[in-house]
Design a protein around this motif. Structure first.
Motif, PDB file in Angstrom:
ATOM      1  N   ILE A  29       0.829  -1.199   0.000  1.00  0.00           N
ATOM      2  CA  ILE A  29       0.000   0.000   0.000  1.00  0.00           C
ATOM      3  C   ILE A  29       0.866   1.253   0.000  1.00  0.00           C
ATOM      4  CG2 ILE A  29      -1.660   1.308   1.367  1.00  0.00           C
ATOM      5  CD1 ILE A  29      -2.794  -1.073  -0.179  1.00  0.00           C
ATOM      6  N   HIS A  30       1.952   1.234   0.757  1.00  0.00           N
ATOM      7  CA  HIS A  30       2.795   2.426   0.844  1.00  0.00           C
ATOM      8  C   HIS A  30       3.684   2.613  -0.386  1.00  0.00           C
ATOM      9  CE1 HIS A  30       1.452   2.378   4.996  1.00  0.00           C
ATOM     10  NE2 HIS A  30       1.907   3.608   5.109  1.00  0.00           N
ATOM     11  N   LEU A  31       3.731   1.599  -1.250  1.00  0.00           N
ATOM     12  CA  LEU A  31       4.470   1.749  -2.497  1.00  0.00           C
ATOM     13  C   LEU A  31       3.623   2.398  -3.588  1.00  0.00           C
ATOM     14  CD1 LEU A  31       6.417  -1.641  -2.669  1.00  0.00           C
ATOM     15  CD2 LEU A  31       7.364   0.631  -2.257  1.00  0.00           C
ATOM     16  N   ILE A  32       2.307   2.496  -3.359  1.00  0.00           N
ATOM     17  CA  ILE A  32       1.438   3.134  -4.346  1.00  0.00           C
ATOM     18  C   ILE A  32       1.746   4.630  -4.375  1.00  0.00           C
ATOM     19  CG2 ILE A  32      -0.956   3.666  -4.964  1.00  0.00           C
ATOM     20  CD1 ILE A  32      -1.777   1.121  -3.509  1.00  0.00           C
ATOM     21  N   PRO A  33       2.045   5.179  -5.550  1.00  0.00           N
ATOM     22  CA  PRO A  33       2.390   6.611  -5.616  1.00  0.00           C
ATOM     23  C   PRO A  33       1.187   7.501  -5.326  1.00  0.00           C
ATOM     24  CG  PRO A  33       2.222   5.676  -7.825  1.00  0.00           C
ATOM     25  CD  PRO A  33       2.130   4.527  -6.860  1.00  0.00           C
ATOM     26  N   GLY A  34       1.466   8.691  -4.824  1.00  0.00           N
ATOM     27  CA  GLY A  34       0.392   9.639  -4.550  1.00  0.00           C
ATOM     28  C   GLY A  34       0.251   9.921  -3.074  1.00  0.00           C
ATOM     29  N   ASP A  35      -0.421  11.006  -2.761  1.00  0.00           N
ATOM     30  CA  ASP A  35      -0.643  11.440  -1.387  1.00  0.00           C
ATOM     31  C   ASP A  35      -2.069  11.121  -0.977  1.00  0.00           C
ATOM     32  OD1 ASP A  35      -0.931  12.694   1.022  1.00  0.00           O
ATOM     33  OD2 ASP A  35      -0.140  14.636   0.386  1.00  0.00           O
ATOM     34  N   PRO A  36      -2.275  10.195  -0.048  1.00  0.00           N
ATOM     35  CA  PRO A  36      -3.646   9.835   0.333  1.00  0.00           C
ATOM     36  C   PRO A  36      -4.400  10.987   0.984  1.00  0.00           C
ATOM     37  CG  PRO A  36      -2.065   8.847   1.837  1.00  0.00           C
ATOM     38  CD  PRO A  36      -1.280   9.427   0.714  1.00  0.00           C
ATOM     39  N   VAL A  37      -3.706  11.831   1.710  1.00  0.00           N
ATOM     40  CA  VAL A  37      -4.373  12.962   2.361  1.00  0.00           C
ATOM     41  C   VAL A  37      -4.855  13.958   1.317  1.00  0.00           C
ATOM     42  CG1 VAL A  37      -4.090  14.872   3.972  1.00  0.00           C
ATOM     43  CG2 VAL A  37      -3.026  12.666   4.456  1.00  0.00           C
ATOM     44  N   ARG A  38      -3.984  14.280   0.343  1.00  0.00           N
ATOM     45  CA  ARG A  38      -4.380  15.179  -0.732  1.00  0.00           C
ATOM     46  C   ARG A  38      -5.538  14.587  -1.528  1.00  0.00           C
ATOM     47  NH1 ARG A  38      -4.240  20.274  -1.791  1.00  0.00           N
ATOM     48  NH2 ARG A  38      -2.021  20.424  -1.218  1.00  0.00           N
ATOM     49  N   ALA A  39      -5.509  13.258  -1.741  1.00  0.00           N
ATOM     50  CA  ALA A  39      -6.588  12.611  -2.480  1.00  0.00           C
ATOM     51  C   ALA A  39      -7.917  12.711  -1.736  1.00  0.00           C
ATOM     52  CB  ALA A  39      -6.244  11.145  -2.746  1.00  0.00           C
ATOM     53  N   LEU A  41      -8.743  15.035   0.622  1.00  0.00           N
ATOM     54  CA  LEU A  41      -9.168  16.423   0.839  1.00  0.00           C
ATOM     55  C   LEU A  41      -9.454  17.161  -0.466  1.00  0.00           C
ATOM     56  CD1 LEU A  41      -6.756  17.534   3.714  1.00  0.00           C
ATOM     57  CD2 LEU A  41      -9.152  16.858   3.893  1.00  0.00           C
ATOM     58  N   GLY A  42      -8.906  16.658  -1.564  1.00  0.00           N
ATOM     59  CA  GLY A  42      -9.123  17.314  -2.844  1.00  0.00           C
ATOM     60  C   GLY A  42      -7.946  18.188  -3.236  1.00  0.00           C
ATOM     61  N   PRO A  43      -7.780  18.419  -4.541  1.00  0.00           N
ATOM     62  CA  PRO A  43      -6.619  19.186  -5.014  1.00  0.00           C
ATOM     63  C   PRO A  43      -6.625  20.651  -4.591  1.00  0.00           C
ATOM     64  CG  PRO A  43      -8.167  18.753  -6.809  1.00  0.00           C
ATOM     65  CD  PRO A  43      -8.639  17.945  -5.646  1.00  0.00           C
ATOM     66  N   ALA A  44      -7.793  21.183  -4.231  1.00  0.00           N
ATOM     67  CA  ALA A  44      -7.875  22.605  -3.866  1.00  0.00           C
ATOM     68  C   ALA A  44      -7.642  22.853  -2.381  1.00  0.00           C
ATOM     69  CB  ALA A  44      -9.235  23.176  -4.283  1.00  0.00           C
ATOM     70  N   ALA A  45      -7.414  21.799  -1.606  1.00  0.00           N
ATOM     71  CA  ALA A  45      -7.245  21.975  -0.162  1.00  0.00           C
ATOM     72  C   ALA A  45      -5.960  22.748   0.143  1.00  0.00           C
ATOM     73  CB  ALA A  45      -7.197  20.609   0.524  1.00  0.00           C
ATOM     74  N   PRO A  46      -6.001  23.666   1.127  1.00  0.00           N
ATOM     75  CA  PRO A  46      -4.797  24.431   1.489  1.00  0.00           C
ATOM     76  C   PRO A  46      -3.688  23.524   2.003  1.00  0.00           C
ATOM     77  CG  PRO A  46      -6.766  25.389   2.464  1.00  0.00           C
ATOM     78  CD  PRO A  46      -7.173  24.065   1.907  1.00  0.00           C
ATOM     79  N   VAL A  47      -2.457  23.944   1.769  1.00  0.00           N
ATOM     80  CA  VAL A  47      -1.299  23.159   2.192  1.00  0.00           C
ATOM     81  C   VAL A  47      -1.305  22.949   3.701  1.00  0.00           C
ATOM     82  CG1 VAL A  47       1.223  23.111   2.301  1.00  0.00           C
ATOM     83  CG2 VAL A  47       0.087  23.968   0.250  1.00  0.00           C
ATOM     84  N   GLU A  48      -1.695  23.993   4.456  1.00  0.00           N
ATOM     85  CA  GLU A  48      -1.713  23.887   5.920  1.00  0.00           C
ATOM     86  C   GLU A  48      -2.676  22.798   6.377  1.00  0.00           C
ATOM     87  OE1 GLU A  48      -2.224  26.598   4.208  1.00  0.00           O
ATOM     88  OE2 GLU A  48      -0.395  27.795   4.560  1.00  0.00           O
TER      89      GLU A  48
END
Length: 314
Positions: A29-39, A41-48
């Protein structure tokens, strides 16, 4: 030097395999590329917000620390919480596991009920080199059926019986009729494989001394085949049927996806696509554990039915 009991050896192998499964499910699972949190929350979510959520979920810690927490949770019966819904993973699996098990059990039952008589009939018809054409047709048909993946059967069945003829529901779980196509998609290949094994076992038994003696005494064919040959051919077929159950549970992923079946197979595809780590890990772990348990039970059953296997393992 005292030898280990065969059952203890099997249990040790099971424990080692389970440990490897835990490590593999976490690593995959951790070898799958990508950020699960960003996925989630959505691409428009603030960095903070992404950073705060990552820290809250413990995903900013080193992988060894995350793995330690994961194993500690497993030992206490906690499979984690879904990143997307906040629902306990155990609840997600508990709601869907019966649907997957029901599908696999029915497919295994259909395969056994169809394969044993089909294999026996083929053996009787082709005994002693008779009916070469039947033997060739049986071998070609079953070999081709085994070679076709389950998801292709699923697509073909939906196209013909749901879309073309409109006889059965194309997707979802809504009553007994909705089981027909996914069960058939899972059962066709295993039926062909078990039929080949059943034929081989029947041919072996038909060459045994007790069969020749029964025929010399003019025992009726129905009694000979059903009361004497059939029980002796079932051991290998039922053993493979047990192993087949585990394989069907693990192999139902694409079939469930094609039929939108509300089981673990569809859920694991969704969770990997959505990068919902805890759900994907939990489903992979459950799939693997079921397969290991089925293999262990079949192994133990064989040791009981065939004591010589226990002696060989000692």
């Amino acid at each position: 030097m005292r030898r280990h009991h065969p059952l203890l050896r099997r249990l040790v192998r099971f424990a080692v395999s389970l440990a490897v499964l835990v490590v593999a499910s976490f690593a995959m699972i951790h070898l799958i590329p990508g950020d699960p949190v960003r996925a989630s929350l959505g691409p428009a979510a603030p960095v903070e917000l992404v950073q705060a959520r990552t820290a809250a979920l413990g995903l900013d810690r080193p992988l060894p620390a995350q793995f330690s927490s994961y194993v500690t949770g497993l030992l206490s019966g906690d499979l984690g919480t879904s990143f997307l819904t906040g629902e306990p993973v155990a609840d997600v699996i508990g709601a869907r596991l019966p649907n997957t098990l029901g599908l696999a059990l029915l497919a295994t039952l259909v395969a056994l009920l169809a394969a044993v008589p089909l294999g026996m009939l083929a053996a009787v018809r082709t005994e002693n080199g008779r009916n070469r054409g039947t033997e060739a047709a049986f071998g070609t048909a079953t070999g081709a059926a085994v070679a076709v993946p389950e998801f292709l059967y699923a697509i073909a069945l939906v196209t013909v019986f749901a879309v073309g003829l409109n006889l059965l529901p194309p997707a979802g779980k809504a009553g007994p009729a909705s089981y027909v196509l996914p069960v058939l998609a899972l059962a066709i290949g295993p039926t062909a494989m078990l039929a080949r094994i059943s034929r081989a076992e029947t041919l072996r038994e038909l060459g045994a001394d007790y069969v020749r003696l029964a025929r010399a005494k003019r025992l009726p064919p129905v009694s000979l085949y059903l009361r004497h040959v059939l029980p002796n051919t079932l051991t290998a077929t039922l053993t493979l049927g047990g192993l087949l159950l585990g394989a069907l549970i693990a192999g139902s992923v694409l079939v469930e996806y094609v039929f939108a079946w509300p089981g673990l197979g569809l859920k694991i595809v969704e969770s990997i696509t959505q990068k919902d780590y805890p759900v994907a890990q939990g489903v992979i772990l459950v799939y693997g554990t079921i397969v290991l348990l089925v293999n262990l039970l079949v192994d133990v059953a064989l040791g009981v039915l065939d004591p010589t296997s226990a002696i060989r393992e000692s």
